[in-house]
Design an enzyme around this catalytic site. Structure first.
Site, short mmCIF file in Angstrom:
data_model
loop_
_atom_site.label_atom_id
_atom_site.label_comp_id
_atom_site.label_asym_id
_atom_site.label_seq_id
_atom_site.Cartn_x
_atom_site.Cartn_y
_atom_site.Cartn_z
N TRP A 206 -27.49 -51.42 0.07
CA TRP A 206 -27.63 -52.09 -1.43
C TRP A 206 -28.88 -52.56 -1.73
O TRP A 206 -29.07 -52.42 -2.84
CB TRP A 206 -26.66 -52.87 -1.88
CG TRP A 206 -27.02 -53.14 -3.10
CD1 TRP A 206 -26.55 -52.32 -4.40
CD2 TRP A 206 -27.78 -54.14 -4.20
NE1 TRP A 206 -26.42 -53.03 -5.48
CE2 TRP A 206 -27.24 -54.18 -5.40
CE3 TRP A 206 -28.40 -54.90 -3.78
CZ2 TRP A 206 -27.58 -54.98 -6.18
CZ3 TRP A 206 -29.62 -56.02 -4.66
CH2 TRP A 206 -28.87 -55.84 -5.62
N ASP A 207 -30.12 -52.40 -0.75
CA ASP A 207 -31.12 -53.25 -0.50
C ASP A 207 -32.25 -52.80 -0.12
O ASP A 207 -33.02 -53.65 0.48
CB ASP A 207 -30.98 -54.53 -0.99
CG ASP A 207 -32.36 -54.86 -1.91
OD1 ASP A 207 -32.98 -54.67 -2.26
OD2 ASP A 207 -32.62 -56.52 -1.50
N LEU A 208 -32.18 -51.42 0.37
CA LEU A 208 -33.11 -51.39 1.41
C LEU A 208 -34.74 -50.67 1.26
O LEU A 208 -34.69 -49.69 0.71
CB LEU A 208 -33.17 -50.14 2.82
CG LEU A 208 -33.19 -49.82 4.03
CD1 LEU A 208 -32.92 -51.57 4.53
CD2 LEU A 208 -32.18 -49.03 4.65
#
Length: 313
Positions: A206-208
């Site tokens: 989700w937040d790479l």
């Protein structure tokens, strides 16, 4: 042998206290209890503090050594929130494959004991020293591995997140002043609505982005800080597209640079470009909705530029 830091000296950095405490009273209360919480887990898990604490946007990280065998690790303290509730389940499912390894976890407090990586060498350091393609290639390779894993039961689902986003669109449209920006939001919402019946079932980070990848010993690069979600891998791409925007602007052709990153990522993950573009518009929509909830009346120019550069579905 490093000198032990007494647990009583573990303090919350002023910058973290100021930034995270600005969110509200609950956050300030949690911050006030952090030194005691850290001391509790140092004792419970047999750890010795091994250097100054660091912090991200929403967590305090204490370098530690496991007393019984000398293993270097980090104690991660974070407030239990919807975004972090599934982190341990995701880390257990990945089992260190392309991502930091979970050594222990306390469910009620969301406290984690993690393998220690090199926080002084984020992937952004590679992007500083090499061409952008190399760093995007690392992100793509990690995302391909992470999204190959089926999501375990109980995680937030993209179908629910996307459905809730669509419910909030009318209010956002009222807040935006520019008709062209409202039209872009309509386009993003239409893309999400078209894909909603096939939300996917992969385990998403989700937040790479560049600063959520650190150098490691057992692998050159490993992901950190997941906020797991069950869904379509196309929903993973935006953080890699809009991160280090200065490098995109420096190319002199923003749209071309965004499409170059998009092409590298979709190729690495084996994604159908139309679906990936649609879910990326969904991520743009999510950011717009958050901005509107924070009182903004115009789109972030970076988000608008990314949306405008994506291939037409």
């Amino acid at each position: 042998m490093p000198t032990s830091t007494p647990t009583s000296t573990i303090a919350v950095p002023d910058a973290f206290a100021a930034s995270y405490g600005a969110h509200g009273a609950a956050e300030r209360a949690w911050l006030a209890g952090l030194p005691d919480l850290a001391a509790e887990f140092l004792d419970r898990w047999g750890l010795r503090a091994d250097g100054p604490s660091a912090h991200g946007m929403a967590s305090l990280v204490v370098p530690v050594v496991v007393r019984h065998d000398g293993t270097p690790a980090v104690l991660k303290l974070q407030q239990l929130r919807e975004e972090t509730a599934g982190a341990a389940a995701g880390l257990r499912a990945w089992d260190g494959d392309g991502i930091v390894r979970l050594l222990d976890h306390d469910e009620p407090t969301a406290t984690q004991l993690l393998e220690r990586l090199d926080a002084t060498r984020p992937l952004s350091s590679l992007a500083d020293d090499a061409d952008d393609d190399a760093a995007v290639g690392v992100l793509g390779g990690l995302l391909a591995r992470l999204t190959a894993v089926p999501a375990p039961p109980g995680l937030r689902r993209l179908s629910d997140v996307a459905g809730a986003m669509l419910d909030r669109v009318p209010r956002a449209m009222e807040a935006l002043r520019d008709p062209a920006e409202r039209e872009l939001v309509r386009t993003c919402a239409a893309a999400v609505a078209e894909l909603l019946d096939e939300p996917g079932d992969r385990l998403l980070h989700w937040d790479l982005h560049y600063d959520n990848v650190l150098a490691g010993d057992r692998e050159p690069w490993l992901a950190i800080d997941p906020e797991p979600l069950a869904g379509d891998p196309g929903f993973e791409l935006l953080p890699a597209l809009d991160n280090r925007w200065d490098a995109v602007v420096a190319t002199g052709d923003v749209a071309r640079a965004v499409r170059r990153r998009f092409d590298l990522l979709t190729e690495a993950l084996g994604l159908e470009r139309g679906r990936a573009a649609g879910w990326t518009l969904g991520r743009v929509l999510q950011n717009v909705l958050w901005d509107v909830e924070d009182g903004k009346e115009a789109l972030d120019p970076v988000q608008a530029a990314v949306a405008g550069a994506l291939p037409v579905r």
